[in-house]
Structure formats: C-alpha cells, structure tokens
Design an enzyme around this catalytic site. Structure first.
Site, short mmCIF file in Angstrom:
data_model
loop_
_atom_site.label_atom_id
_atom_site.label_comp_id
_atom_site.label_asym_id
_atom_site.label_seq_id
_atom_site.Cartn_x
_atom_site.Cartn_y
_atom_site.Cartn_z
N HIS A 222 -7.74 -4.88 9.83
CA HIS A 222 -7.39 -4.67 8.42
C HIS A 222 -6.08 -5.38 8.06
CE1 HIS A 222 -5.12 -0.65 9.43
NE2 HIS A 222 -4.22 -1.61 9.27
N ASP B 122 0.82 -1.21 0.00
CA ASP B 122 0.00 0.00 0.00
C ASP B 122 0.86 1.26 0.00
OD1 ASP B 122 0.88 -0.52 2.60
OD2 ASP B 122 -1.09 -1.14 3.29
N GLU C 266 -9.90 -1.84 5.04
CA GLU C 266 -10.59 -1.59 6.30
C GLU C 266 -11.84 -2.47 6.40
OE1 GLU C 266 -8.88 0.00 8.27
OE2 GLU C 266 -8.39 2.06 7.74
N ASN D 98 -8.16 -2.93 13.99
CA ASN D 98 -9.54 -3.16 13.53
C ASN D 98 -9.63 -4.34 12.56
OD1 ASN D 98 -8.40 -2.18 11.21
ND2 ASN D 98 -9.72 -0.38 11.00
C1 F6R Z 1 0.88 -1.45 6.07
C2 F6R Z 1 -0.09 -2.52 6.30
C3 F6R Z 1 -0.97 -2.45 7.49
C4 F6R Z 1 -0.18 -2.69 8.78
C5 F6R Z 1 -1.10 -2.60 9.98
C6 F6R Z 1 -0.35 -2.83 11.27
O1 F6R Z 1 1.61 -1.72 4.89
O2 F6R Z 1 -0.17 -3.41 5.52
O3 F6R Z 1 -1.98 -3.43 7.37
O4 F6R Z 1 0.42 -3.94 8.72
O5 F6R Z 1 -1.70 -1.35 10.03
O6 F6R Z 1 0.55 -1.79 11.47
P1 F6R Z 1 1.68 -1.91 12.58
O7 F6R Z 1 2.55 -3.05 12.17
O8 F6R Z 1 2.41 -0.61 12.53
O9 F6R Z 1 0.99 -2.17 13.87
#
Ligand code: F6R
Length: 267
Positions: free
Chosen positions: A133, A62, A138, A131
C-alpha cells in the site's frame, strides 16, 4: 544505499531541490517510520540555515477515522511532532484529513479541493506497506481513486499496532488520499528500509502494474524516485543495473550532496 541515513540525505536533497525552485512549495507528507530519517535530516538543515521552509504548505497523506487531532497517535499529532515543529512550518499551512469529522465524505471532498486550491503537490513523500500500500490504499484500490474512507487491512492494523497501547486500539478505518490523487503530485519520493519491505519493493518496481500492489502505480508516474536500503532492495532482480544507471547519470542529473548507492526509477 548502505544506511537509512544515506537514504535520508538523498531524499532531503530532492526536497531541497524542489523547495529551491518554488516560491510557495507544497509538500506531501507520509507518516510511519520510513520518512522519519528524512524529516530529521530536513530539520537539521533548517536549524543550520541551509534550508528555509518558511512559506511551505503541506498535506498529509492520511488520517485515522475516529481519532481526534489531539490524540497522540492521530496523524495530526504525529505530523505536528515529527514535521511541523522540527521544521518550523507554519501550522496553519499544514493540512491533515479530518478523521473526526461528522461528515467524513464531505471532509474528503474538501481535502481534495484544498490540495487543488494550493496548486497541487510539488513533491510527495511516501512509504510502502508490506502489502504494497501507499497512503492507506490497500491492495485492489483503484488507480483512479481520490481522497476517501478506506477499511484498513488486518495486516496494516497489525503492523501499526506498535504505535498503540494494544492492537485493538488501532482504528479500523482511515481517510487516505487516493492513488489518483497521489499520482498527480509532480514528483514522488518513496523510502523503504528493512527486509520486511523487500517483497513489496520488488512488486512495486519490477512486478506488473496491478491494483494488487498499489505502489506499482509509481511505474506509471513520470518522475518517481525509490530510495531503499540494501535489505529492502534484496529481492530486486536488476539492482546491479539500477546502481550502474545511478553511477552513470549525467552530471546535471546528480543530486547535490551525492550518496552513491540509491536506486532510482527515473523518467
Ligand atoms: C502513512 C502511509 C503508509 C506508510 C506505510 C509504511 O502515512 O502513508 O503508507 O508509509 O504503512 O509504514 P512504515 O513507514 O511505518 O513502515
């Protein structure tokens, strides 16, 4: 697993195993905090000569819309600093969605095509949001979704504010691979650490398959591995069973540098 380091080693074993069996491996890269230990472990193995990633191609999950690739919090910058440089990857072989494109829809389509042109992703590294994702899909994202623009939830923007000078600087939109795109990777490895991830981990592994928890799509994948620390695992009803399964794996299914305490959602 008792520590994030143990989890990073187990995840690195998976990546190393995939890389060893492909002439031009294709990695899928998550950003955020969860995979940083894995990237550091892979970098350590590259430096020691135990791992060679010379011809490896990679695709990020992303990118924020509106940040230029040279913005310090763009995922292009994060991937460059956390992955490309330390692992010695060829920057021309590492792709991040173009969040600053004039034609974002066209950029999403082109990104899908370039993943397909590379023959698909061999191993997709994932984190999970509080959440539920994955990528930036989301809750209520379609399981069939492809790379597209999404509006970040207020929760995700608040969670990611720690990387920015002020909360209002977190972009409102992103480009993310879809759940359908992610599901096509041949192998998925998801890392989660900390008590704040426990609810999402339980919903992903033991809850119903539901768009309310996008990560529950892993239950439908033929080869998904979930590597969690004890805090992130603390809500799991069947954790003693997962440990039992791991301890009793047939020898040929055990990773090479064995850590005894990871849980696996196996085929
Ligand atoms: C970002 C991504 C998100 C993160 C998620 C957890 O490329 O794919 O799904 O993996 O928001 O973020 P952290 O690891 O910072 O808790």
């Amino acid at each position: 697993m008792p520590s994030a380091k143990d989890g990073a080693r187990v995840a690195a074993d998976v990546v190393a195993d995939v890389v060893a069996h492909r002439s031009c491996p294709v990695l899928g890269l998550a950003t955020g905090s969860s995979p940083l230990g894995l990237y550091a472990e892979l970098a350590r193995r590259c430096r020691s000569g135990a791992l060679h990633l010379g011809s490896t191609r990679a695709f990020a999950l992303d990118e924020y819309v509106g940040l230029r690739p040279d913005h310090p919090q763009s995922y292009a910058s994060v991937i460059r600093d956390a992955v490309v440089v330390p692992l010695g990857l060829d920057p021309d072989l590492v792709h991040v969605p173009d969040g600053s494109a004039d034609d974002v829809v066209g950029a999403c389509r082109a990104y899908e095509q370039s993943i397909q042109g590379a023959g698909g992703v061999d191993v997709q590294i994932l984190g999970i949001g509080v959440n539920g994702h994955i990528g930036f899909n989301e809750p209520t994202s379609s399981f069939a979704s492809r790379t597209r623009i999404k509006t970040l939830s207020p929760q995700t923007r608040a969670d990611n504010a720690r990387f920015f000078d002020k909360p209002g600087d977190v972009p409102e939109h992103c480009i993310t691979q879809g759940l359908g795109t992610i599901a096509e990777a041949r192998r998925l490895v998801l890392l989660a650490q900390g008590a704040h991830k426990a609810r999402a981990v339980t919903a992903m592994v033991e809850g119903p398959v539901s768009a309310m928890c996008p990560a529950s799509a892993l239950q439908m994948h033929p080869y998904a591995t979930v590597i969690v620390d004890e805090l992130a695992a603390s809500g799991l009803t069947l954790s003693s069973y997962y440990n039992y399964v791991y301890e009793h794996k047939p020898p040929w299914q055990r990773p090479s540098s064995t850590s005894q305490h990871h849980s696996e959602v196996s085929p």
